[in-house]
Design a protein around this motif. Sequence first.
Motif, PDB file in Angstrom:
ATOM      1  N   MET A 291      72.467  39.693  46.995  1.00 59.53           N
ATOM      2  CA  MET A 291      71.382  38.717  47.156  1.00 59.53           C
ATOM      3  C   MET A 291      70.021  39.394  47.085  1.00 59.53           C
ATOM      4  SD  MET A 291      72.737  35.973  50.005  1.00 59.53           S
ATOM      5  CE  MET A 291      73.170  37.170  51.272  1.00 59.53           C
ATOM      6  N   ALA A 292      69.890  40.559  47.721  1.00 60.19           N
ATOM      7  CA  ALA A 292      68.617  41.280  47.718  1.00 60.19           C
ATOM      8  C   ALA A 292      68.214  41.667  46.301  1.00 60.19           C
ATOM      9  CB  ALA A 292      68.712  42.516  48.608  1.00 60.19           C
ATOM     10  N   THR A 293      69.192  42.023  45.489  1.00 62.33           N
ATOM     11  CA  THR A 293      68.915  42.382  44.092  1.00 62.33           C
ATOM     12  C   THR A 293      68.391  41.181  43.317  1.00 62.33           C
ATOM     13  OG1 THR A 293      70.662  44.066  44.140  1.00 62.33           O
ATOM     14  CG2 THR A 293      69.914  43.323  41.971  1.00 62.33           C
ATOM     15  N   LYS A 294      69.045  40.032  43.493  1.00 61.41           N
ATOM     16  CA  LYS A 294      68.595  38.809  42.812  1.00 61.41           C
ATOM     17  C   LYS A 294      67.186  38.416  43.255  1.00 61.41           C
ATOM     18  CE  LYS A 294      73.208  36.800  42.112  1.00 61.41           C
ATOM     19  NZ  LYS A 294      74.122  35.690  42.466  1.00 61.41           N
ATOM     20  N   VAL A 295      66.905  38.551  44.543  1.00 66.24           N
ATOM     21  CA  VAL A 295      65.583  38.206  45.060  1.00 66.24           C
ATOM     22  C   VAL A 295      64.514  39.106  44.458  1.00 66.24           C
ATOM     23  CG1 VAL A 295      64.143  38.326  47.141  1.00 66.24           C
ATOM     24  CG2 VAL A 295      66.339  37.133  47.208  1.00 66.24           C
ATOM     25  N   GLU A 296      64.806  40.397  44.368  1.00 68.82           N
ATOM     26  CA  GLU A 296      63.817  41.336  43.821  1.00 68.82           C
ATOM     27  C   GLU A 296      63.585  41.087  42.334  1.00 68.82           C
ATOM     28  OE1 GLU A 296      60.891  43.957  44.419  1.00 68.82           O
ATOM     29  OE2 GLU A 296      62.268  43.226  45.967  1.00 68.82           O
ATOM     30  N   LEU A 297      64.644  40.805  41.602  1.00 63.75           N
ATOM     31  CA  LEU A 297      64.500  40.497  40.176  1.00 63.75           C
ATOM     32  C   LEU A 297      63.683  39.214  39.985  1.00 63.75           C
ATOM     33  CD1 LEU A 297      68.116  41.267  38.918  1.00 63.75           C
ATOM     34  CD2 LEU A 297      66.042  42.496  38.281  1.00 63.75           C
ATOM     35  N   GLY A 298      63.960  38.221  40.817  1.00 62.20           N
ATOM     36  CA  GLY A 298      63.236  36.958  40.722  1.00 62.20           C
ATOM     37  C   GLY A 298      61.752  37.145  40.978  1.00 62.20           C
ATOM     38  N   LYS A 299      61.412  37.935  41.977  1.00 63.62           N
ATOM     39  CA  LYS A 299      60.006  38.161  42.321  1.00 63.62           C
ATOM     40  C   LYS A 299      59.263  38.833  41.174  1.00 63.62           C
ATOM     41  CE  LYS A 299      56.986  40.627  45.508  1.00 63.62           C
ATOM     42  NZ  LYS A 299      56.918  41.581  46.646  1.00 63.62           N
ATOM     43  N   THR A 300      59.891  39.840  40.556  1.00 63.90           N
ATOM     44  CA  THR A 300      59.257  40.565  39.461  1.00 63.90           C
ATOM     45  C   THR A 300      59.021  39.655  38.262  1.00 63.90           C
ATOM     46  OG1 THR A 300      60.350  42.599  40.167  1.00 63.90           O
ATOM     47  CG2 THR A 300      59.484  42.560  37.929  1.00 63.90           C
ATOM     48  N   PHE A 301      60.014  38.845  37.908  1.00 63.02           N
ATOM     49  CA  PHE A 301      59.884  37.912  36.792  1.00 63.02           C
ATOM     50  C   PHE A 301      58.791  36.893  37.077  1.00 63.02           C
ATOM     51  CE2 PHE A 301      62.069  34.259  34.325  1.00 63.02           C
ATOM     52  CZ  PHE A 301      61.319  34.535  33.191  1.00 63.02           C
ATOM     53  N   LEU A 302      58.774  36.390  38.301  1.00 64.93           N
ATOM     54  CA  LEU A 302      57.805  35.373  38.689  1.00 64.93           C
ATOM     55  C   LEU A 302      56.382  35.926  38.642  1.00 64.93           C
ATOM     56  CD1 LEU A 302      57.995  32.422  39.526  1.00 64.93           C
ATOM     57  CD2 LEU A 302      58.151  33.154  41.901  1.00 64.93           C
ATOM     58  N   GLU A 303      56.217  37.152  39.085  1.00 68.08           N
ATOM     59  CA  GLU A 303      54.888  37.766  39.080  1.00 68.08           C
ATOM     60  C   GLU A 303      54.303  37.809  37.670  1.00 68.08           C
ATOM     61  OE1 GLU A 303      52.785  41.543  41.172  1.00 68.08           O
ATOM     62  OE2 GLU A 303      54.646  41.988  40.096  1.00 68.08           O
ATOM     63  N   SER A 304      55.091  38.213  36.704  1.00 69.24           N
ATOM     64  CA  SER A 304      54.597  38.280  35.326  1.00 69.24           C
ATOM     65  C   SER A 304      54.291  36.887  34.787  1.00 69.24           C
ATOM     66  CB  SER A 304      55.623  38.980  34.425  1.00 69.24           C
ATOM     67  OG  SER A 304      56.801  38.201  34.276  1.00 69.24           O
ATOM     68  N   LEU A 305      55.103  35.898  35.175  1.00 70.54           N
ATOM     69  CA  LEU A 305      54.874  34.528  34.729  1.00 70.54           C
ATOM     70  C   LEU A 305      53.575  33.964  35.294  1.00 70.54           C
ATOM     71  CD1 LEU A 305      58.270  32.594  34.866  1.00 70.54           C
ATOM     72  CD2 LEU A 305      56.834  33.023  32.878  1.00 70.54           C
ATOM     73  N   ILE A 306      53.338  34.202  36.559  1.00 69.49           N
ATOM     74  CA  ILE A 306      52.113  33.703  37.192  1.00 69.49           C
ATOM     75  C   ILE A 306      50.890  34.316  36.512  1.00 69.49           C
ATOM     76  CG2 ILE A 306      50.752  33.676  39.321  1.00 69.49           C
ATOM     77  CD1 ILE A 306      53.465  33.641  40.847  1.00 69.49           C
ATOM     78  N   GLU A 307      50.943  35.611  36.255  1.00 66.14           N
ATOM     79  CA  GLU A 307      49.833  36.287  35.589  1.00 66.14           C
ATOM     80  C   GLU A 307      49.577  35.697  34.206  1.00 66.14           C
ATOM     81  OE1 GLU A 307      51.130  40.341  35.691  1.00 66.14           O
ATOM     82  OE2 GLU A 307      50.104  40.767  37.569  1.00 66.14           O
TER      83      GLU A 307
END
Length: 382
Positions: A291-307
Motif C-alpha cells: 500500500m505504501a508503494t502505491k501511495v508514493e507512486l500516486g503522489k509522484t504522478f499527481l504532483e507532475s499532473l498538478i504542475e
Amino acid sequence: MTRYRFETEEHQIFRDSLRKYLEKEAVPNYDQWENNRLIPKSFWKQLGEMGYLCPQVEEQYGGLGLDFSFGVVISEELERVGSSLVGVGLHNDIVVPYIESYGTHEQKKKWLPNCVTGDAITAIAMTEPGAGSDLANIKTTAIRDGDHYIVNGQKTFITNGINGNVFLVAVKTDPKADPKHKGVSLLIIEEGTEGFTKGQKLNKVGLHAQDTAELYFEDCRVPVENLIGDEGKGFLYMMDKLQQERLVVAIAAQIASEDMLETTIDYIKSRRAFGKPISAFQNTQFKVAEMATKVELGKTFLESLIEDHIAGKDVVTKVSMAKSWLTETAREISIECMQLHGGYGYMEEYKIARRYRDIPVASIYAGTNEIMKVIIAKNLGL
C-alpha cells in the motif's frame, strides 16, 4: 517540509493555518454533521470569512487572486477531515470556474463576491435519471420565450443540492440539434426561481454529511441574462472544465489513501495479538509495504499532473488515468486497511469504516472509471 515541489513558504503558511482551523472547527463536529446528514451553512460562512472559498477569484470580485495550487491545499486539508466536505471543493474548483471563464463582467459582479463569502453555495446540475456520463443526451430543455428561457426537466445526484442556492444547469436549448451536443447550453438558476423545486436529500451509502438531492424544473422561467457563455456551447465548456474536475477527484482519492495508510500503521503498532503487535507479522508488513508503494507512486504522478495543469497544458489523458487509477487504488486500500483493523474496522467509531463507505463513489462521479478508460483508449489512437 513541503508536500510538493511547487509549494512555497506562502503555501505552507496557508496550509498550516487551514489545518489548525479545521482541527478546531471541523474535526470535533464532523461526526455530528454525519449524524445530521448535513454540513451547516455557518461552516461555509466561516470558510468564506477565513479566505478558504474560491481564493482564485480575482480581487475585483472579492477573491485573493491566487492560482490553483492553493485550491489543491484546500482540497487536501478538507479531505483529511472527511470526504463529506467534497461539496466545498466542488464549489471552489468546479462550479465557480465556469463563471470565471465564461461569464460576463456583469455576471461575475453579480455572483462571484457571494461565492467568496459563502452567501452563495453553488452546484452543477448535469446528471439526469436517464443521462449520467452521456451528457449529449440530457432531456432537460430550456426553450427561448422572449427575454426568458422556459426550463422543464429533472436533475439527480446533485452535490450541494440542499444547501446550494446558485445552480449551474446543463440544458437543451436546441433539442433538435444534430449532432446532439451542439444543443447543450449552461444556465444559472437561483433558488427561489418560480418553477424550480428541490427534492429531499438523497440517502446515500456514504458521504452522509454531504447534501445530495434531486432538482425539478416545471415551466421555470429563467432570464436570458443567466446564460453562461454562448448558446449551444455548453457541452464544449463542460468538456473543457472536466479536466480540473477529475483532477480534484484524483487529489481527494490520493489524500484518502494516505490518511487510511497512516491511520492503519498507527493501529497495527498498538494492536497486539499472540503476544506481539500485529505490525510484527510478515503478512501485515507485506500488505502495508504494498500500500505504501502505491501511495508514493500516486503522489509522484499527481504532483507532475498538478504542475502541468497549472501551466495550462492539456493533460486530459493523464488526468483520466489518475482519476481511474487513484480512485481504484483508494478503494483497494480501504478494503486492506479495514481487514487489518479486524473487527474494530467494522465499527462506526473507527475512521476506516467511514472511509470504506465513502470511497467507492469516487469511481462513479465526475465520469465513471469506465468512461475514463474509453477516453484513454481513444487518445491512444485505439
